[in-house]
Structures are given as structure tokens and as C-alpha cells.
Design a protein around this motif. Structure first.
Motif, PDB file in Angstrom:
ATOM      1  N   LEU A   1      37.214  38.054  38.359  1.00 12.02           N
ATOM      2  CA  LEU A   1      37.116  38.672  39.681  1.00 12.02           C
ATOM      3  C   LEU A   1      38.376  38.359  40.477  1.00 12.02           C
ATOM      4  O   LEU A   1      38.589  37.233  40.917  1.00 12.02           O
ATOM      5  N   HIS A   2      39.233  39.361  40.625  1.00 10.92           N
ATOM      6  CA  HIS A   2      40.474  39.219  41.379  1.00 10.92           C
ATOM      7  C   HIS A   2      40.199  39.452  42.865  1.00 10.92           C
ATOM      8  O   HIS A   2      39.473  40.387  43.230  1.00 10.92           O
ATOM      9  N   VAL A   3      40.796  38.625  43.704  1.00 17.35           N
ATOM     10  CA  VAL A   3      40.652  38.749  45.157  1.00 17.35           C
ATOM     11  C   VAL A   3      42.036  39.060  45.716  1.00 17.35           C
ATOM     12  O   VAL A   3      42.954  38.244  45.622  1.00 17.35           O
ATOM     13  N   LEU A   4      42.175  40.264  46.315  1.00 15.05           N
ATOM     14  CA  LEU A   4      43.490  40.766  46.715  1.00 15.05           C
ATOM     15  C   LEU A   4      43.560  41.031  48.213  1.00 15.05           C
ATOM     16  O   LEU A   4      42.558  41.364  48.850  1.00 15.05           O
ATOM     17  N   ASP A   5      44.759  40.928  48.755  1.00 13.95           N
ATOM     18  CA  ASP A   5      45.022  41.305  50.139  1.00 13.95           C
ATOM     19  C   ASP A   5      44.828  42.807  50.316  1.00 13.95           C
ATOM     20  O   ASP A   5      44.174  43.261  51.250  1.00 13.95           O
ATOM     21  N   HIS A   6      45.417  43.591  49.409  1.00 11.46           N
ATOM     22  CA  HIS A   6      45.268  45.051  49.407  1.00 11.46           C
ATOM     23  C   HIS A   6      45.526  45.544  47.992  1.00 11.46           C
ATOM     24  O   HIS A   6      45.949  44.770  47.126  1.00 11.46           O
TER      25      HIS A   6
ATOM     26  N   GLY B   1      40.788  43.066  26.287  1.00  7.74           N
ATOM     27  CA  GLY B   1      39.356  42.974  26.055  1.00  7.74           C
ATOM     28  C   GLY B   1      38.610  42.242  27.148  1.00  7.74           C
ATOM     29  O   GLY B   1      37.397  42.033  27.047  1.00  7.74           O
ATOM     30  N   TRP B   2      39.316  41.818  28.192  1.00  3.41           N
ATOM     31  CA  TRP B   2      38.664  41.174  29.317  1.00  3.41           C
ATOM     32  C   TRP B   2      38.151  42.251  30.277  1.00  3.41           C
ATOM     33  O   TRP B   2      38.480  43.437  30.138  1.00  3.41           O
ATOM     34  N   GLU B   3      37.392  41.851  31.278  1.00  5.46           N
ATOM     35  CA  GLU B   3      36.863  42.801  32.258  1.00  5.46           C
ATOM     36  C   GLU B   3      37.305  42.400  33.658  1.00  5.46           C
ATOM     37  O   GLU B   3      36.636  41.623  34.338  1.00  5.46           O
ATOM     38  N   PRO B   4      38.452  42.922  34.119  1.00  2.32           N
ATOM     39  CA  PRO B   4      38.904  42.615  35.476  1.00  2.32           C
ATOM     40  C   PRO B   4      38.141  43.432  36.512  1.00  2.32           C
ATOM     41  O   PRO B   4      37.857  44.615  36.317  1.00  2.32           O
ATOM     42  N   ILE B   5      37.779  42.782  37.605  1.00  2.56           N
ATOM     43  CA  ILE B   5      37.087  43.398  38.734  1.00  2.56           C
ATOM     44  C   ILE B   5      37.853  42.970  39.984  1.00  2.56           C
ATOM     45  O   ILE B   5      38.445  41.889  40.008  1.00  2.56           O
ATOM     46  N   VAL B   6      37.855  43.779  41.024  1.00  2.00           N
ATOM     47  CA  VAL B   6      38.659  43.497  42.209  1.00  2.00           C
ATOM     48  C   VAL B   6      37.817  43.530  43.474  1.00  2.00           C
ATOM     49  O   VAL B   6      36.970  44.410  43.647  1.00  2.00           O
ATOM     50  N   VAL B   7      38.070  42.563  44.357  1.00  2.00           N
ATOM     51  CA  VAL B   7      37.587  42.604  45.739  1.00  2.00           C
ATOM     52  C   VAL B   7      38.816  42.564  46.641  1.00  2.00           C
ATOM     53  O   VAL B   7      39.704  41.726  46.439  1.00  2.00           O
ATOM     54  N   THR B   8      38.884  43.464  47.608  1.00  2.00           N
ATOM     55  CA  THR B   8      40.009  43.449  48.543  1.00  2.00           C
ATOM     56  C   THR B   8      39.580  42.919  49.897  1.00  2.00           C
ATOM     57  O   THR B   8      38.451  43.131  50.352  1.00  2.00           O
ATOM     58  N   SER B   9      40.504  42.255  50.542  1.00  2.00           N
ATOM     59  CA  SER B   9      40.309  41.686  51.872  1.00  2.00           C
ATOM     60  C   SER B   9      40.135  42.791  52.914  1.00  2.00           C
ATOM     61  O   SER B   9      40.540  43.944  52.694  1.00  2.00           O
ATOM     62  N   PRO B  10      39.582  42.454  54.090  1.00  2.00           N
ATOM     63  CA  PRO B  10      39.564  43.427  55.188  1.00  2.00           C
ATOM     64  C   PRO B  10      40.952  43.957  55.556  1.00  2.00           C
ATOM     65  O   PRO B  10      41.070  45.034  56.134  1.00  2.00           O
ATOM     66  N   LYS B  11      42.009  43.210  55.189  1.00  2.00           N
ATOM     67  CA  LYS B  11      43.367  43.653  55.515  1.00  2.00           C
ATOM     68  C   LYS B  11      43.779  44.895  54.738  1.00  2.00           C
ATOM     69  O   LYS B  11      44.756  45.546  55.099  1.00  2.00           O
TER      70      LYS B  11
END
Length: 431
Positions: free
Chosen positions: A20-25, A48-58
Motif C-alpha cells: 500500500l503506497h501512500v502518496l502526496d499526489h 507479481g506483487w500487488e501495488p495499491i495507492v492512497v493519495t493525500s488530501p493534497k
């Protein structure tokens, strides 16, 4: 629920490793930060991994579009945190932002059961990730891509002696000390963290890379070249954000020097940003409007048709605390496109460019030296061809995303359980 208590779902046999990647934008915003994030997720998916992303309110400060709870881009799931108001009181806005991100992270962790939390700069992403990692019992790998407090100083947002700078730097150091492992994008940042007391064995370098399938030599778009009025010209170009530290005013000075003795020189500045108005004023003051083309922002896919018709890409960064420690992405893209590169001799560039082999280095801040380097490339087909050939081969060999992202396995190996490490190895053997 006590800190460190694991409630995340255990990994089942054959289940892909979820990061689970946590990104600014992120995309669809177009920036170097977003492009690296996209490339990292794609490379991990290919492993073969499963990347998922959550972005900041920014994210929505840059995108300014309608809020989506989630969306899929390029086969990657993106979850969006809601925007928050920006109060006038110092630090209250940052606290609200982190609280909103923490809430969104908690809901996504509950839905996705990731095996690794991977927050990326800035520190406002890392603090909520650390809190959620401890709450859910998930390892946290923090990726420091830049020194954001130094970037703020270079932008003129605040001084290096200000309380904001000191607080930002202290928080960054604290986060790096608390994360299970730290990823940095270059040796300069690693040395900086070691100097702050972070043990070097806890730091893993994952350098910037290039999608060598997307960025590779190709025919140019002659129609666009004609519309820009650049046919028959010796063209130097810069593509990207017009930040103060990029030294584009120095590049304009160098082109003005050349324009006094040759009529065929042209400067193509693609992009925009905080220095755009000042650069246009400088061009008018020097009277070289006929030698400079500024088409504004062009989608990355369209810039690929411009590269083949450019003679040399210039990266004239000034020497600052930031540029001496952080490597940019754009020189690698230029080399991957088979173009000659000229760059100032700041530390971030010296990690990428070998003088007279993969590019030319000149003394940072010296417009005359830059003009001399440009003239050398313009006037010597042999030199330009050698730089193009060597740069292209080096990037293909050392800086494809497939190669640079191998180091994530080391970072995760140092921070996650034996069962997940075994799964990494199985997936690598199958790929």
C-alpha cells in the motif's frame, strides 16, 4: 486496540504481496513525483506483487478535479482522501490533513489487508502511515525522495533558520528513525540521513529509473517542429517545472551569448511554473525573443515526438542544499531517448552524468561555461554522437525501472515477515 497488535489478514498460499503506497499526489497530475510513482507501481506489478495507492488530501490541490472515492489508472487501484480546509492558524492545516489521511488509510487497510505500508515523501504522509502501521501491526517502509524543507527554502517559502525549517527537518529525521526501513532515491540523500544519525544499514537506495519501452529513440514529429518554427535550428531544450533552482535564467544567459555570434541557435523551454513570468521578462530584456520558444505544458506522450529533433538537453541547476543531494529524473529520460545531455556539476547530476562519456558537466552558475559546452555539442557531430550512444547504453544497462526497483525486495525483506519474504522470492523466480 493496542499499538503493534496485528489485525491485518495473514497471507494465504499463492496470494500476491500487497504493498500500500501512500502518496502526496499521483496521476492524472503530471509531475516527476507522479511519474516515478506510476513507474514504481507498474514495475512492482510486473514482479507479481500487488501495488495499491492512497493519495493525500493534497492531491486535489494539484488536480482540482471532482473528488473520487477510488479509481483505476493503468491497472492500479487509487484510493483518494478527501480534501480538507486550510485554516489560518499555523500547523492546524497540517494536523487536519494528517488526520484525514489516517482515516482514509484505516478504511483502505481494512478493505485491502496490505502486507506492507509504503509512504513516500513528504513527512505528512509518513506520520499517519506510522500510526496506522503500529495500530494494524503492518511494517512501514518510508521512501524519502527529496528534502522537502530544502526545496521550500529554495522556493523562498521560508528561511533555513526559520522554525518551520527546523520542525520539518526534525520530523523527517524522527520518521526515518521510526520506520522499519528507509528508501532513498540517491546516494546524496543516504549520506544526508547517515549524517543525521540514521544507521546506513537501515537505508536502501532505489535510484530513479526510466521506462525504456516508452523512452527510446524514435522518429521526430516534423509537423510540430515546423509549427514551433525550429526547423534548421541548433536547438537546446529543457522540459519540466520552472523552479528557481533549475537555473533556467542561466540557460537564457548562455543562449543570449551564443545568439550574439550565431543566428541558428534556439532554446525550447517546455513546461511552466513559478519562474515563468520572470524568464519571459528576462528574454525580452535581452532581446532574444526570436531565439526562444515557450509552448507551455505539453503532455508527456506528445513530448516524445520532440526529443528526436532536439540537439541537446540542458540541466543547469544551481548549487543548493537540495540539488547537491537529490538526483533529478529528466536527464535519465533524455539519455534514454538517445539525446546528448549537458548538466551543471552539482552533486545530484554527478551521480548521473560522467563528464565526456555520458554527457558534459559544467561549473554550476557559470553561464559562459554553459555556452561553451553548448557550442561544443552544436559544432561537433562526433562529440554529440558519442554522448548520445554512451548515455543511451548506460541508461538501458543501469537505469531501467526493472533494474532499479529490484532494491525494493531488499527494503521489504528487511522489514517484513519471513513468510512474505519467501513469497517475494517465489514471485521473482517465476517472473
Amino acid at each position: 486496540m493496542s499499538a503493534g497488535q496485528s489485525t491485518a489478514m495473514p497471507q494465504r498460499e499463492g496470494e500476491p504481496v500487497r504493498v500500500l503506497h501512500v502518496l502526496d499526489h499521483s496521476l492524472p497530475v503530471q509531475s516527476g513525483y507522479a511519474f516515478r510513482s506510476e513507474a514504481v507501481c507498474i514495475a512492482q506489478k510486473r514482479r507479481g506483487w500487488e501495488p495499491i495507492v492512497v493519495t493525500s488530501p493534497k492531491h486535489y490541490e494539484s488536480w482540482r478535479g471532482e473528488w473520487n472515492q477510488s479509481e483505476e489508472i493503468g491497472g492500479i487501484r487509487y484510493y483518494r482522501a478527501r480534501t480538507v480546509s486550510s485554516p489560518a492558524l499555523p500547523l492546524l492545516g497540517e494536523v487536519r490533513l494528517m488526520a484525514a489521511l489516517a482515516r482514509r488509510l484505516s478504511s483502505v487497510i481494512h478493505a485491502e489487508s496490505p502486507h506492507v505500508l509504503h509512504p513516500h515523501s513528504p513527512v505528512l504522509n509518513a506520520i499517519p502511515a506510522l500510526l496506522m502501521g503500529r495500530r494494524w501491526g503492518i511494517p512501514v517502509i518510508y521512501e524519502m525522495r527529496s528534502s522537502w524543507e530544502d526545496a521550500a527554502v529554495d522556493r523562498g517559502s521560508y528561511a533555513a533558520t526559520s522554525w518551520k525549517y527546523k520542525v520539518s527537518r526534525s520530523l523527517e529525521t524522527w520518521v526515518c528513525s521510526k520506520a522499519d526501513r528507509v528508501v532513498v532515491i540517491c546516494e546524496g540523500l543516504k549520506r544526508d540521513l547517515v549524517g543525521r544519525g540514521i544507521p546506513q544499514e537501515r537505508i536502501v537506495v532505489v535510484p530513479n529509473g526510466v521506462d525504456v519501452e516508452r523512452f527510446q529513440p524514435r522518429p521526430g514529429d516534423a509537423d510540430v517542429w515546423k509549427r514551433l518554427g525550429l526547423q534548421g535550428k541548433k536547438v537546446v531544450s529543457f522540459m519540466g517545472s520552472f523552479f528557481r533552482w533549475e537555473g533556467l535564467d542561466l540557460l537564457i544567459d548562455a543562449v543570449a551569448k551564443l545568439a550574439r555570434v550565431r543566428s541558428d541557435v534556439a532554446l525550447l523551454l517546455v513546461g511552466g511554473g513559478e519562474m515563468e513570468a520572470a524568464l519571459k521578462d528576462k528574454i525580452r530584456l535581452l532581446g532574444i525573443e526570436q531565439h526562444v520558444v515557450m509552448p507551455g505544458w505539453i503532455p508527456q506522450a506528445d513530448t516524445l515526438g520532440l526529443y528526436p529533433l532536439i540537439d541537446v538537453l540542458a540541466f543547469p541547476r544551481y548549487s543548493t542544499h537540495l540539488t547537491e543531494r537529490v538526483t533529478p529524473l529528466k536527464p535519465l529520460e533524455a539519455m534514454a531517448m538517445g539525446k546528448a545531455v549537458i548538466a551543471s556539476d552539482v552533486g545530484g547530476h554527478r551521480e548521473l552524468v560522467r563528464h565526456q562519456e555520458t554527457g558534459l558537466l559544467f561549473e554550476a552558475g557559470n553561464a559562459a561555461a554553459l555556452a561553451e559546452a553548448l557550442a561544443a555539442v552544436f559544432d561537433s557531430t562526433q562529440l554529440r554522437t558519442r554522448l548520445e550512444h554512451n548515455g543511451l547504453n548506460w541508461v538501458a544497462r543501469e537505469r531501467s525501472w526493472a533494474k532499479t526497483t529490484e532494491s525494493y525486495r531488499e527494503a521489504y525483506r528487511l522489514g517484513v515477515s519471513r513468510a512474505i519474504v519467501k513469497q517475494f522470492e517465489v514471485k521473482e523466480e517465476r517472473s
